[in-house]
Scaffold this motif. Structure first.
Motif: not given
Length: 427
Positions: A330, A335, A339, A401, A403-406
């Protein structure tokens, strides 16, 4: 509760319903007090399930888990790859004694040698699999005693160090509150000022068996070693004939955006003698590892000198292999780096944040006032789990894992939590 709170039919258990804040959770906490030793105090919440970077409590409230079980849940909660690996292995072979081995154990040891030493592990390198970080450090300490013998009774560690709570590992842990109730501890450990190369050079000699370092001191408030310190420590320990042991229990396995935190320090050129791992290695399954590099690794501990009943069991090994495979498949190292950098950049702009330390998804939010506990409590009420690692700092170690939104939802919630914490302590 905020938008991070939700109630669904799945949030109701046979032991209570989500009819109000604290109902089912209160009952479970009362039962906890009556059955579980009081080594942690009352639990902040009673958690019943998780998915990705979120967890739900017994009353149906949802939280963004920005602590990840203290850097353990690398893939978040209930990741399909981890669930499948554990179920498949447990359905095939769950445990064997250490009179035998399994393909999972051998494959994991081989993978770890490659991850810790990406240029190729030196000849003779070996891995010992344990059940936790403190056990890994306990084994590493025994290994250094075998290296030093009676002629090298001294072991060096740093002020602020945390290496575990079993008696040997505790002797390497600096905090007096952890040590003093259990003294006398195994002798010979000396603590040096953090980042002080002159003190290190003065302390090292031919009577030192090993130097233990964390590339990033997590429990001390996410403090990375200063630039140049690790490279100098490698040179000085080699000159003194002492082992260099790196504790990557919290900082390893992709947590900082590299497989190992020391890979990104001082040009990534430092090759230690021993690296200890745990936490994120199993993604939630209990496992630890000692990775010893070089010819001496094959001879320092011989049959009968160390062991473990559960260490390297096929289920934990299968879980660790699934974590490694998923991080690679992944692209989670990139990431995490991306992030984490964006999260740092956003956090330093928040009013009340003085500094952000660390890299990747192991960060400390340094506050301009000692209100971390109040801020953590306010964030928990708002649906975010963080750790007040110091009176003036919040530790973040979320799933890789995230996310950018979280991450952004946390940044948006932080100002109100800091304001509430400041107001609570105002005269």
């Amino acid at each position: 509760m905020s938008e991070h709170s939700t109630t669904t039919e799945h949030d109701t258990t046979e032991h209570g319903t989500t009819t109000g804040h604290g109902t089912a959770g209160t009952r479970w906490t009362e039962r906890y007090r009556g059955a579980v030793m009081n080594t942690f105090g009352d639990p902040q919440r009673v958690l019943v399930r998780g998915e990705g970077a979120y967890v739900w409590d017994a009353d149906g409230n949802r939280y963004l888990d920005l602590l990840g079980g203290i850097a353990v849940n690398a893939l978040g909660h209930a990741h399909p790859a981890l669930v499948a690996a554990v179920a498949d292995q447990l359905g095939t072979l769950g445990h064997v004694s250490n009179f035998f081995t399994t393909p999972a154990q051998v494959m994991l040891a081989e993978r770890l040698l490659g991850l810790v030493s990406p240029g190729g592990a030196p000849a003779g390198s070996r891995v010992f699999l344990a059940n936790s970080g403190t056990e890994a450090n306990e084994a590493a300490l025994k290994l250094t005693r075998r290296h030093g013998g009676p002629a090298r009774p001294r072991v060096l560690a740093l002020e602020g160090a945390f290496h575990g709570r079993t008696m040997g590992a505790l002797s390497l842990t600096h905090k007096a509150a952890y040590r003093e109730p259990f003294e006398p501890l195994p002798a010979g450990v000396e603590f040096l000022p953090f980042g002080d190369l002159a003190a290190l050079e003065a302390a090292l000699g031919d009577d030192v068996a090993a130097l233990f370092l964390e590339p990033v001191q997590g429990e001390a408030g996410v403090r990375p070693l200063p630039n140049g310190y690790l490279a100098a420590a490698r040179r000085l320990t080699r000159e003194a004939g002492a082992l260099l042991v790196l504790d990557e229990v919290q900082s390893g396995m992709g947590r900082t955006g590299s497989w190992m935190a020391h890979h990104a320090l001082d040009g990534g050129a430092v090759v230690p003698d021993v690296v200890t791992l745990a936490k994120g290695l199993g993604g939630g399954m209990p496992i630890g590892a000692v990775v010893a590099l070089g010819e001496q690794a094959a001879t320092l501990l011989s049959p009968g000198q160390h062991g473990t009943t559960f260490g390297g069991n096929p289920v934990a090994a299968a879980a660790a292999l699934a974590v490694i495979d998923t991080i690679e498949r992944e692209g989670l190292l990139a990431h995490v780096a991306e992030t984490g950098a964006a999260l740092r950049a956003a956090l330093v702009r928040v009013d009340g944040v003085a500094e952000v330390r660390g890299s990747g998804l192991l960060l400390a939010v340094q506050l301009d006032a000692p209100v971390a506990k109040g801020a953590a409590a306010a964030l928990l009420e708002a649906g975010f789990i963080v750790n007040p690692v110091r009176e003036d700092a919040l530790r973040l170690a979320p799933p890789l894992v995230l996310t950018a939104e979280q991450a952004d939802s946390f940044v948006q919630a932080l100002p109100a939590a800091l304001a509430a914490a400041r107001q609570a302590v105002s005269p």
